[in-house]
Design a protein around this motif. Structure first.
Motif, mmCIF file in Angstrom:
data_model
loop_
_atom_site.group_PDB
_atom_site.id
_atom_site.type_symbol
_atom_site.label_atom_id
_atom_site.label_comp_id
_atom_site.label_asym_id
_atom_site.label_seq_id
_atom_site.Cartn_x
_atom_site.Cartn_y
_atom_site.Cartn_z
ATOM 1 N N SER A 10 0.818 -1.088 -0.059
ATOM 2 C CA SER A 10 0.160 0.115 -0.077
ATOM 3 C C SER A 10 0.666 1.386 0.016
ATOM 4 O O SER A 10 1.653 1.383 0.548
ATOM 5 N N GLY A 11 0.299 2.146 -0.577
ATOM 6 C CA GLY A 11 1.041 3.526 -0.583
ATOM 7 C C GLY A 11 0.804 4.194 -1.862
ATOM 8 O O GLY A 11 0.111 4.157 -2.782
ATOM 9 N N GLN A 85 2.855 5.858 3.928
ATOM 10 C CA GLN A 85 2.227 5.035 3.073
ATOM 11 C C GLN A 85 0.580 4.977 3.982
ATOM 12 O O GLN A 85 0.458 4.887 4.990
ATOM 13 N N THR A 86 -0.473 4.993 3.308
ATOM 14 C CA THR A 86 -1.939 5.026 3.819
ATOM 15 C C THR A 86 -1.915 3.721 4.537
ATOM 16 O O THR A 86 -1.514 2.398 3.993
ATOM 17 N N GLY A 230 -1.159 8.490 2.618
ATOM 18 C CA GLY A 230 -1.212 8.362 1.233
ATOM 19 C C GLY A 230 -1.956 9.521 0.496
ATOM 20 O O GLY A 230 -1.603 9.744 -0.563
ATOM 21 N N ALA A 319 -5.888 -0.250 2.808
ATOM 22 C CA ALA A 319 -4.724 -0.837 2.964
ATOM 23 C C ALA A 319 -4.539 -2.118 2.798
ATOM 24 O O ALA A 319 -3.775 -2.707 2.256
#
Length: 458
Positions: A10-11, A85-86, A230, A319
């Motif tokens: 995730s990101g 990152q989210t 994010g 995520a």
């Protein structure tokens, strides 16, 4: 199962959804407003009454809690710099300890988010009752609580542009009643209103821990910018700053506001109050006009908090779903917002709200708050443990020994602080929270088996 060196997928760099006029990344001001808006939500407007039975010793708990919250804020800032990152706690736990730990962090944080939304709606109804006596009808009370949950959900579904706009407006408006009481109340302060220092049975330390467990709800949201990293511009720089600035600002308002309410509202009245800030303004200026105005602003504040928490409640499963640990439907994004996460969250929070009202439960707000205290500490513990892991395994950035030592002390303090909160939540809250947590193990088993079955062979 991922290894400790797994890098979460995730990101912001993997989110290829095209931007449109409904989507906008958050800068430092909006990220700070998101943190402050989620921290200073509905909790502060009801918590002075919730901790009043413990006496003024709860102010000591507030001071200790503030130090712990600042330690957590600094740890989250460092973690967000490492992994911008989210997903926040989910990303950190998974990077350090693998899929299962990441899933537990995501699952617990998700529970915290939608149970918090139910609690915020209950608090908002208490202030609505100042204007309209909805408490006289249970169906009207339930309908009002559901309305407070669904309006922010609709704002989220409209897109991140509108989430940010609502957050800025709500954050500005909420400071009017808080500063009015926090500063103005000191001029009307009467020590006779404070009541006993420690009225209950048991030790003073036990009273501090018990009141701190309730007060933790007022600091939930310290990780808001990290969870939405994010969606933040230049997250390595802005997430940490927004987290610390938002937490410090909230702490100052909290401590002054709670002290002012204790000193302006008689203790016996405060214990049973459903709108303590309105009662404080009425006591300061007489009549009911001031209390009605504060009630309106408090409801706007809580709508803003629900707006921000609804976004956070969708970001964590989003995520995790991108890594195959939550159902794939949670990856669906429209206008920058994970729509399935928003809808599932608001439905669950609505069902919980209806259940607690129809079951005839007394102290609905306090019960919901204590459950979130436990579920929130799980991702907090995993996040601080992840930071300790990164520092001890040599995966930390090339910084001075003094910086490494400071980061280590902060991580240990935040970890110990989180454990203390679990102890203070009480047996009933831990019992209910564990049931919620273990229910997720079955979900993980299903998702892990599905992920392994669809993985490429060879």
């Amino acid at each position: 199962m991922s290894t400790a060196t797994t890098t979460p997928q995730s990101g912001p760099d993997t989110d290829t959804a095209p931007a449109d006029r409904h989507t906008r990344r958050f800068g430092l001001p909006i990220a700070t407003a998101l943190v402050m808006g989620n921290i200073i939500g509905g909790g502060i407007f009801l918590l002075p009454a919730s901790v009043a039975p413990y006496g003024t010793i709860s102010l000591v708990a507030f001071g200790v809690l503030t130090l712990g919250a600042i330690a957590l804020a600094l740890v989250f800032g460092r973690l967000a710099h490492r992994l911008p990152q989210t997903g926040g706690p989910y990303v950190y736990a998974r990077a350090a300890f693998g899929d299962f730990a990441g899933f537990l962090a995501a699952w617990s944080y998700w529970i915290t988010a939608w149970v918090s939304n139910a609690a915020l709606a209950v608090a908002a109804v208490g202030y609505l009752d100042v204007l309209v006596p909805v408490h006289e009808s249970k169906p009207a009370t339930i309908a009002a609580a559901l309305l407070f949950q669904w309006l922010p959900a609709l704002a989220n579904l409209a897109g991140t542009r509108y989430v940010g706009a609502v957050q800025i407006v709500a954050t500005v408006l909420k400071f009017v009643p808080l500063i009015l009481v926090a500063v103005g109340g000191l001029f009307f302060f009467d020590s006779a209103n404070l009541g006993p220092f420690h009225p209950g049975e048991g030790s003073a330390l036990g009273a501090v821990s018990a009141s701190a467990a309730i007060l933790l709800f007022s600091y939930l949201g310290v990780e808001s910018a990290a969870v939405s990293a994010g969606e933040v511009r230049d997250p390595r720089r802005n997430v940490g700053r927004a987290t610390v600035l938002g937490t410090l600002g909230a702490a100052a308002v909290y401590l002054l506001g709670t002290l002012a309410v204790f000193g302006t509202v008689a203790h016996d009245k405060l214990v049973t109050s459903t709108a303590p800030f309105s009662d404080a303004v009425n006591a300061m200026f007489g009549g009911s006009w001031g209390g009605a105005a504060v009630a309106c602003m408090a409801m706007v504040s809580m709508l803003g908090a629900l707006n921000g928490w609804t976004l956070l409640s969708a970001q964590t499963p989003y995520a995790a779903a991108r890594d195959g640990l939550f159902p794939k439907v949670f990856t669906v994004k429209r206008r920058g917002v994970p729509t399935a996460g928003v809808l599932v969250t608001v439905v669950l929070a609505s069902l919980l709200t209806v259940y607690n009202y129809t079951a005839g439960t007394q102290g609905v707000f306090e019960i919901l708050v204590l459950v979130t205290t436990f579920t929130a500490t799980v991702p907090y513990l995993l996040s601080t443990a992840a930071q300790i892991h990164f520092l001890l395994s040599g995966q930390s950035e090339k910084v001075s020994r003094a910086r490494l030592a400071r980061d280590g002390v902060l991580a240990l303090a935040a970890f110990g602080f989180s454990l203390w909160l679990v102890a203070g939540a009480g047996y009933a809250a831990v019992y209910q929270g564990v049931l919620f947590l273990f229910a997720g193990v079955l979900v993980y088993a299903w998702m892990a088996a599905r992920k392994q079955r669809t993985a490429p062979q060879g």
